[in-house]
Design an enzyme around this catalytic site. Structure first.
Site, PDB file in Angstrom:
ATOM      1  N   GLY B  10      19.668   4.088  -6.688  1.00  0.00           N
ATOM      2  CA  GLY B  10      19.282   3.014  -7.591  1.00  0.00           C
ATOM      3  C   GLY B  10      18.637   1.914  -6.788  1.00  0.00           C
ATOM      4  O   GLY B  10      18.479   2.034  -5.577  1.00  0.00           O
ATOM      5  N   ASP B  13      20.608  -3.868  -4.157  1.00  0.00           N
ATOM      6  CA  ASP B  13      21.543  -4.861  -4.698  1.00  0.00           C
ATOM      7  C   ASP B  13      22.174  -4.466  -6.032  1.00  0.00           C
ATOM      8  O   ASP B  13      22.679  -5.313  -6.734  1.00  0.00           O
ATOM      9  CB  ASP B  13      20.852  -6.237  -4.887  1.00  0.00           C
ATOM     10  N   HIS B  93      15.958   0.258  -1.032  1.00  0.00           N
ATOM     11  CA  HIS B  93      14.630  -0.267  -0.732  1.00  0.00           C
ATOM     12  C   HIS B  93      13.580   0.828  -0.790  1.00  0.00           C
ATOM     13  O   HIS B  93      13.787   1.921  -0.279  1.00  0.00           O
ATOM     14  CB  HIS B  93      14.603  -0.895   0.665  1.00  0.00           C
ATOM     15  N   GLY B 427     -16.167  11.866  22.588  1.00  0.00           N
ATOM     16  CA  GLY B 427     -16.310  10.559  23.231  1.00  0.00           C
ATOM     17  C   GLY B 427     -16.970   9.589  22.273  1.00  0.00           C
ATOM     18  O   GLY B 427     -17.433   9.971  21.193  1.00  0.00           O
ATOM     19  N   GLY B 430     -22.732   6.839  22.011  1.00  0.00           N
ATOM     20  CA  GLY B 430     -23.424   6.253  23.153  1.00  0.00           C
ATOM     21  C   GLY B 430     -22.817   6.628  24.491  1.00  0.00           C
ATOM     22  O   GLY B 430     -23.256   6.146  25.533  1.00  0.00           O
ATOM     23  N   GLY B 432     -22.954   9.521  25.869  1.00  0.00           N
ATOM     24  CA  GLY B 432     -23.855  10.441  26.580  1.00  0.00           C
ATOM     25  C   GLY B 432     -23.568  11.899  26.282  1.00  0.00           C
ATOM     26  O   GLY B 432     -24.024  12.784  27.001  1.00  0.00           O
ATOM     27  N   SER B 434     -24.570  13.960  23.783  1.00  0.00           N
ATOM     28  CA  SER B 434     -25.719  14.799  23.413  1.00  0.00           C
ATOM     29  C   SER B 434     -26.601  15.080  24.620  1.00  0.00           C
ATOM     30  O   SER B 434     -27.084  16.198  24.806  1.00  0.00           O
ATOM     31  CB  SER B 434     -26.534  14.116  22.316  1.00  0.00           C
ATOM     32  N   SER B 501     -15.759  13.069  17.234  1.00  0.00           N
ATOM     33  CA  SER B 501     -14.445  13.660  16.908  1.00  0.00           C
ATOM     34  C   SER B 501     -13.283  12.795  17.395  1.00  0.00           C
ATOM     35  O   SER B 501     -12.618  13.124  18.356  1.00  0.00           O
ATOM     36  CB  SER B 501     -14.333  15.078  17.449  1.00  0.00           C
TER      37      SER B 501
END
Lengths: 295, 592
Positions: B10, B13, B93, B427, B430, B432, B434, B501
């Site tokens: 329930g 309190d 809770h 990575g 930018g 590197g 590719s 990735s």
């Protein structure tokens, strides 16, 4: 299935899951009635194989002599490997409850000793005989209870544990404490000891023993290392739990057999850990000890 | 004696812990040393003035006492003349819902409490829903704190009506007017509610029906293969349903192997039969291949086997469920890979499609809790992140057989003169990737190797043009590429994959799709500051200006690899040297 059959089947189930999914399991054998039941269930779980793990006793050099005899006899008769670990620092420093106090004695011998032994043998699963009915923080603990690399328990962040699907995955160095007796009560343990004729340490049965009074507890003088100002007196006593003899209070009792113990317990008005000096060091002290790696 | 396992639940309190304390106290089940500790604690940290604060009996953790709330489920044990009880006191809770679910999963009955002043709250409905979902059919609605509304029958009736109107699937709902603080209708019936002629809560607990596990054809779950010596081979496990008898013909699932139960072994001697719930060791008459996780089932009526299900899921982790991400599922005694096709947040409950990577024997949760439930585990953190209950199989895997092909990977490798593999460059943008991938491919191509380069930007124009950059889309982006790369490995190629990735889990998935020696992870390690300085496509500048959302490194995380096969520090190595390192590693791995 009756009540004890159901508890037995559940505990066996837990043993098998833990062993099937771990690399280096071990059974923490502390020689008491719970350890006796735990070992009996382990034998049943893997029969006709022997339990595929060693027993580990974290010794403090202050256990009752009858406990050590019982331990060695049990391991020998069942043909099981027994590892006894004594914290070498404690051995060197001669740590004892009289000079160093119960809290430090327990922490150094038991908590630190256990951590050393688990690290040394790289155990990833450690079976223990703790029950949820023993104490309020134990009542909160999972059956498969995760420990960090530092052996710490995080009670605020336990893994959910649903049905009988136990999560046994850990990263290297982490480990799991497994409690197959979680849902057993003290009464269940004794009823099962009776039903299965499980041998237990004779200290559980009433006998004339030499005792002295210490801080409201009845302490048995088990050897000559205990500082005495008075002569011990003989009283008909027994023990509800077993630990270090200077820290384990006896109870006056005439129960000499398991059925008599069961009868006595049904009428009992105090809990079994009442005789344990170490639990009462501070409120919440069990939780703190457990977080630090105590069983 | 019978055992009843129940939960109290329930909203916060509503007095759950107080009720259990009261039950133990009134049933004279508190030991004097516990009572003494309770008296001391009540004075020190209690919230009830000079009275006993029963909540302290169950709120055993320091943090719980400090904050006066229940965080985790507590198990308490008690017995009366009629029954033994294990009660799981669960937190109210919302943030601790997973602990409530933990308690509910093993319960036979539930006591749902609510505060008579507040009536049915959202959290009451939530707990009632979970109770129903987990298959608990017997419920007591304890309308608590009735003393604070003058024991009003009108209020009680109104609340009971509201609860019944929820229309949940229970066999029985008993409403009890109660005051846990004053002990009204907890153990005995009280004169303060003369208008109530039903049971007190304890009377209800002592008499509520305990559902038997549904009977039916036998199912035995193999947990451990028992081989003490060369002469004995048994299967240790548990009867999950029905009764297993010596001489029974059984089917071994998954698969179509059959045998007969030769012996049922226990330390107390062989049995003629083993009923539901017993843990035994089974010896079969034939030498059939049986392993952990297999199910031995009545041969004339075995359960189905499937890999795709509709299931009810409860998500229990702070990190939400990412559709398409690979998780682990433990079902029975078997752990398989699973993907789930629905985004879920912490504490969310939903119906979703679930795909296992291997067919498993199953029954619906309604028929058999043990073969119809699973937990979801995170592959990296090992956390238990979800729980599922199978509603039905969506596709019997028996229909989809894996085609055995004659020209296989080995045949292709022989013709190509080299082994296939995935070279996965990960990575920051930018870094590197590719450039390096391109140089590696040039070298390999010149040597006559069969290669293909999958580049992040290029693939997003085609195969993945429907995907954006949210976490969920990134997961799906990588999942598709991983599958494509795995197919190309089947075709015998050395596949260079150049993708940011950012998540470890997806890279782990890509690794799992191929064999162990067919994956080479290359971490193109460039600090964010350096990559941002290079900014070849001007993307960092746009992201900083707020024109690009979910940009890795800026407002979307990058999880660096923990154990890559190769780490290239691009602040120290030129692209040519870096490419040379990769080629040398591929030679060392025996790829080319």
């Amino acid at each position: 299935m009756n009540h004890l059959d159901r508890l037995e089947a559940d505990s066996i189930d837990i043993f098998r899951e833990a062993v099937a999914e771990s690399e280096r399991p071990v059974l923490l054998y502390s020689i008491g009635k719970d350890s006796s039941v735990l070992l009996h269930l382990a034998r049943k779980a893997f029969y006709p194989s022997k339990p595929p793990f060693p027993l580990l006793h974290v010794d403090t050099t202050w256990k009752f002599r009858e406990m050590i005899e019982f331990r060695d006899r049990t391991a020998r008769e069942l043909g099981l490997e027994l590892i006894v670990h004594r914290n070498p620092e404690c051995v060197a420093l001669g740590i004892n409850p009289f000079d160093h106090g119960s809290a430090r004695h327990t922490d150094l011998w038991k908590t630190q000793g256990l951590r050393q032994a688990l690290d040394k043998h790289r155990f990833d699963v450690a079976f223990g005989g703790a029950r949820r009915d023993e104490e309020a923080s134990r009542a909160k603990e999972r059956v498969f209870s995760f420990r960090t690399r530092q052996h710490r328990w995080d009670p605020k962040n336990q893994r959910p544990e649903l049905w009988r699907l136990y999560n046994t995955r850990v990263a290297p160095g982490e480990s799991i404490r497994v409690f197959p007796l979680s849902n057993w009560t003290e009464l269940d343990v004794w009823c099962y000891v009776e039903r299965e004729r499980i041998p237990v340490v004779p200290l559980y049965f009433a006998k004339e023993r030499p005792v002295v009074d210490r801080d409201g507890a009845l302490i048995m003088v088990d050897d000559d290392r205990m500082p005495l100002t008075e002569a011990p007196r003989q009283e008909l006593v027994r023990f509800r739990t077993l630990g270090c003899y200077p820290l384990t209070g006896a109870v006056r009792s005439t129960a000499r057999t398991v059925p008599e113990i069961i009868e006595e317990m049904r009428a009992a008005t105090t809990s079994e850990r009442q005789g344990r000096v170490i639990d009462h060091d501070q409120s919440g002290s069990m939780e703190r000890k457990k977080q630090e790696g105590y069983f | 004696m019978e055992l009843l396992r129940f939960i109290t639940c329930g909203s916060v309190d509503d007095g759950k812990s107080t009720l259990i304390g009261r039950l133990l106290y009134e049933s004279k089940l508190l030991y004097t040393d516990h009572l003494a500790a309770l008296e001391a604690d009540s004075k020190r940290v209690g919230t009830r003035g000079d009275d006993l604060d029963f909540a302290l009996l169950v709120d055993g953790l320091a943090a719980e006492r400090e904050q006066g709330i229940t965080i985790d489920v507590a198990h308490r044990f008690f017995a009366t003349e009629a029954r033994r009880f294990i009660v799981a006191d669960t937190p109210g809770h919302e943030q601790y819902t997973r602990n409530m679910v933990t308690g509910a999963s093993t319960a036979d009955a539930a006591v749902i409490l609510l505060d008579a002043r507040k009536g049915v709250l959202a959290q009451t409905r939530r707990h009632a829903h979970i109770v129903s979902l987990l298959g608990i059919r017997h419920v007591a609605l304890a309308v608590n704190k009735l003393d604070l509304v003058g024991y009003s029958k009108e209020i009680f009736d109104k609340i009971c009506g509201e609860f019944t109107a929820l229309g949940l699937d229970f066999a029985e709902v008993t409403c009890v007017p109660m005051s846990a603080t004053d002990g009204v209708n907890v153990v005995g019936r009280s004169e303060l509610t003369p208008w109530y002629d039903g049971k007190s809560l304890l009377q209800w607990l002592e008499s509520v029906e305990i559902d038997e596990a549904p009977d039916g054809p036998s199912r035995f779950l193999v947990q451990w293969v028992n081989r003490p010596d060369a002469d004995f081979r048994g299967y240790s496990g548990r009867v999950l349903r029905g009764t297993l008898r010596k001489g029974d013909p059984v089917r071994v699932l998954p698969g179509d192997r059959e045998s007969v139960v030769d012996r049922i072994v226990t330390m107390d001697g062989d049995l003629a039969e083993a009923p539901t719930g017993t843990s035994v060791t089974v010896v079969l008459a034939d030498e059939v291949d049986v392993s952990r996780g297999d199910v031995l089932a009545a041969a004339e009526d075995p359960p189905g086997t499937a890999d795709t299900f509709q299931a009810h899921l409860v998500w229990m982790d702070e990190s939400g469920l990412l559709p398409g991400r690979q998780y682990l599922a433990k079902i029975g005694a078997r752990t398989v890979n699973v993907t789930i096709e629905k985004p879920l947040q912490l504490n969310e409950i939903a119906v979703a499609d679930v795909h296992f990577d291997t067919p498993v024997p199953f029954e619906t949760y309604r028929t058999n809790r043990d073969l119809g439930s699973f937990v979801v585990l995170d592959r990296l953190t090992n956390a238990t992140v979800g729980a599922g209950m199978i509603d039905c199989a969506l596709r019997r895997s028996a229909n989809v057989r894996w085609q055995t092909l004659t020209v296989d990977k080995r045949a292709r490798a022989e013709r190509n003169g080299h082994r296939p593999c995935v070279v996965w460059l990960t990575g920051l943008s930018g870094a590197g990737k590719s450039t390096i991938a391109d140089l590696v491919e040039k070298t390999l191509h010149a040597e006559g190797r069969h290669t293909f380069l999958l580049d992040g930007d290029n693939v997003r124009h085609g195969l993945n043009s429907d995907l954006g950059f949210t976490d969920a889309d990134r997961v799906e982006n990588i999942r598709r590429i991983a599958e494509v790369a795995a197919l190309m490995v089947q075709a015998g190629l050395i596949v260079l994959v150049s993708f940011i990735s950012p998540f470890r889990a997806e890279r782990a998935l890509a690794r799992d799709l191929v064999e162990e020696n067919e994956f080479c992870e290359v971490f193109v390690d460039t600090p964010l500051s350096v990559a941002e300085q290079r900014d070849p496509k001007g993307l960092y500048a746009r992201a900083r200006r707020g024109e690009l959302a979910n940009f890795t490194g800026i407002d979307s995380p990058y999880e660096p690899p923990e154990n890559p096969e190769i780490r290239l520090d691009t602040t120290a190595l030129s692209p040519e040297v870096a490419a040379g390192v990769v080629v040398a590693k591929l030679r060392a791995l025996g790829i080319c």
